[in-house]
Scaffold this active site. Structure first.
Site, PDB file in Angstrom:
ATOM      1  N   TYR A   1      -3.187  16.894  -7.719  1.00 39.39           N
ATOM      2  CA  TYR A   1      -2.884  15.218  -8.311  1.00 39.39           C
ATOM      3  C   TYR A   1      -1.932  15.169  -9.376  1.00 39.39           C
ATOM      4  O   TYR A   1      -1.024  14.799  -9.583  1.00 39.39           O
ATOM      5  CB  TYR A   1      -4.263  14.394  -8.683  1.00 39.39           C
ATOM      6  CG  TYR A   1      -4.818  13.465  -9.638  1.00 39.39           C
ATOM      7  CD1 TYR A   1      -4.463  12.583  -9.592  1.00 39.39           C
ATOM      8  CD2 TYR A   1      -4.625  14.038 -11.507  1.00 39.39           C
ATOM      9  CE1 TYR A   1      -4.565  11.230 -10.218  1.00 39.39           C
ATOM     10  CE2 TYR A   1      -4.402  12.982 -12.047  1.00 39.39           C
ATOM     11  CZ  TYR A   1      -4.333  11.449 -12.107  1.00 39.39           C
ATOM     12  OH  TYR A   1      -4.231  10.913 -12.847  1.00 39.39           O
TER      13      TYR A   1
ATOM     14  N   ASP B   1       0.830  -1.621   0.120  1.00 37.38           N
ATOM     15  CA  ASP B   1       0.216  -0.069  -0.014  1.00 37.38           C
ATOM     16  C   ASP B   1       1.341   1.293   0.756  1.00 37.38           C
ATOM     17  O   ASP B   1       2.143   1.273   1.067  1.00 37.38           O
ATOM     18  CB  ASP B   1      -1.631  -0.141   1.209  1.00 37.38           C
ATOM     19  CG  ASP B   1      -1.780   1.124   1.098  1.00 37.38           C
ATOM     20  OD1 ASP B   1      -1.952   2.464   0.205  1.00 37.38           O
ATOM     21  OD2 ASP B   1      -2.655   0.663   2.195  1.00 37.38           O
TER      22      ASP B   1
ATOM     23  N   THR C   1      -6.248   8.493  -7.358  1.00 40.45           N
ATOM     24  CA  THR C   1      -6.391   9.194  -8.296  1.00 40.45           C
ATOM     25  C   THR C   1      -7.861   9.714  -7.912  1.00 40.45           C
ATOM     26  O   THR C   1      -8.736  10.628  -8.874  1.00 40.45           O
ATOM     27  CB  THR C   1      -7.536   7.865  -9.457  1.00 40.45           C
ATOM     28  OG1 THR C   1      -8.179   7.179  -8.613  1.00 40.45           O
ATOM     29  CG2 THR C   1      -5.659   7.087  -9.812  1.00 40.45           C
TER      30      THR C   1
ATOM     31  N   TRP D   1      -8.587  10.063 -18.726  1.00 40.62           N
ATOM     32  CA  TRP D   1      -9.908   9.246 -18.545  1.00 40.62           C
ATOM     33  C   TRP D   1     -10.460   8.399 -19.236  1.00 40.62           C
ATOM     34  O   TRP D   1     -10.873   7.791 -20.160  1.00 40.62           O
ATOM     35  CB  TRP D   1     -10.691  10.409 -20.225  1.00 40.62           C
ATOM     36  CG  TRP D   1     -10.195  12.351 -20.002  1.00 40.62           C
ATOM     37  CD1 TRP D   1     -10.148  13.023 -19.718  1.00 40.62           C
ATOM     38  CD2 TRP D   1     -11.903  13.116 -20.694  1.00 40.62           C
ATOM     39  NE1 TRP D   1     -10.185  13.930 -19.550  1.00 40.62           N
ATOM     40  CE2 TRP D   1     -10.903  14.000 -20.252  1.00 40.62           C
ATOM     41  CE3 TRP D   1     -12.051  12.627 -21.666  1.00 40.62           C
ATOM     42  CZ2 TRP D   1     -11.948  14.779 -21.410  1.00 40.62           C
ATOM     43  CZ3 TRP D   1     -13.372  13.841 -22.356  1.00 40.62           C
ATOM     44  CH2 TRP D   1     -12.883  15.253 -22.274  1.00 40.62           C
TER      45      TRP D   1
ATOM     46  N   ASP E   1      -2.730  12.504 -18.101  1.00 40.93           N
ATOM     47  CA  ASP E   1      -2.840  14.580 -18.846  1.00 40.93           C
ATOM     48  C   ASP E   1      -3.129  14.968 -17.770  1.00 40.93           C
ATOM     49  O   ASP E   1      -2.346  16.671 -18.298  1.00 40.93           O
ATOM     50  CB  ASP E   1      -3.338  14.191 -19.902  1.00 40.93           C
ATOM     51  CG  ASP E   1      -5.265  13.713 -18.657  1.00 40.93           C
ATOM     52  OD1 ASP E   1      -5.188  13.541 -18.099  1.00 40.93           O
ATOM     53  OD2 ASP E   1      -5.864  14.298 -19.698  1.00 40.93           O
TER      54      ASP E   1
END
Length: 304
Positions: A133, A35, A70, A158, A110
């Site tokens: 992020y 983790d 994320t 995406w 991206d």
């Protein structure tokens, strides 16, 4: 003999897609054994796996890092956790792989770009992340490339799939509950199927296995679905496919980013130029529109 692959991550979209591909010799290592948010788990678990001390595992010929923080908006407040998951953990993984000369594929984003270029971004374009992020992912890229000369960074965008939480599944679920959906229509990017990204990674693995490691394989690559659209365009495509399968088609209204404020600022145009991936590895991801149709067909298929 097929060279074993060790995937860091167990239940995320990409780790699941890699497992579903059915590639022999692929082993996933994830929570709780490892983790990135708990640094004390890293060395022992990774060293055991990389040294073939884990039960049933032989020394991998390639490591794929499919684990990351994320939660883009949450990262604005949970900065230290995002740094551990996106920078510190991957950096240590790269060091351990480098010590054993095991190639590493790491997945980035991206969001390292600010979205103001106006044309698709190449790997050589300047980075300027607008979010915690994006900044932590960029820091992770740099740390990995500094630590390991056999590292491949794949920036993608995406990501959606039949598995886990993602935009396409959210839209299909929302369409069952509301007659009108409001979706941002002024952000542009490359929708990417996790299944397609997994196939690209396995194609790269096959190339490395066939040719051995080549110096030209190292560095940054963009790996995203072919073609681009907006979030509104992606939602419309997915829901039109669902409607053809008999599901309700809601009204989908395009709204501006300003009408849907979020803690983290999204890039307005983060399209990626994926030419280098094709030139070096002969890999090009499918058209995003075709891949959305496949994912929606899976999600809307009658239960067996």
């Amino acid at each position: 003999m097929v060279s074993p692959i060790l995937v860091i991550g167990r239940s995320g979209q990409l780790a699941t897609a890699l497992a579903m591909a059915g590639r022999p010799g692929l082993h996933r290592l994830g929570r709780p054994a490892i983790d990135f948010d708990r640094p004390e788990t890293l060395d022992a678990a990774l060293e055991a796996a990389l040294d073939a001390a884990a039960p049933g595992l032989v020394v991998p010929g390639l490591v794929v890092n499919a684990a990351a923080w994320t939660a883009v908006d949450a990262a604005e407040q949970e900065v230290a956790a995002a740094e551990r998951a996106n920078r510190d953990g991957p950096a240590r993984l790269a060091e351990l792989c480098a010590a054993r000369a095991v190639p590493l594929i790491h997945v980035s984003t991206d969001y390292v770009f600010d979205g103001t270029k106006g044309t698709p971004y190449a790997e050589t374009d300047p980075t300027s992340p607008r979010t915690v992020y994006g900044r932590t992912k960029l820091d992770g890229e740099r740390a990995i490339l500094q630590a390991h000369d056999r590292a491949i960074i794949l920036r993608t965008a995406w990501v959606y799939s039949p598995y886990g939480r993602n935009f396409v599944r959210t839209m299909l679920d929302a369409a069952t509950k509301r007659p009108v959906l409001r979706v941002v229509g002024d952000q542009r990017g490359n929708p990417t199927s996790a299944d397609d990204l997994a196939a690209a990674i396995l194609a790269i693995a096959e190339r490395i296995g066939r040719t051995g490691w080549q110096a030209g394989y190292a560095g940054l690559f963009h790996a995203a679905g072919t073609g681009d659209t907006t979030w509104h365009g992606l939602a419309t495509a997915a829901l039109e496919d669902a409607a053809r399968a008999g599901h309700k088609m809601p009204e989908i209204q395009a709204i501006a980013t300003a009408d849907w404020p979020t803690p983290a600022a999204r890039p307005a145009d983060s399209r990626l130029d994926c030419t280098r991936l094709h030139d070096v590895f002969g890999v090009r991801l499918p058209l995003w529109r075709d891949s959305v149709a496949k994912v929606v067909a899976t999600l809307t298929a009658p239960a067996p």
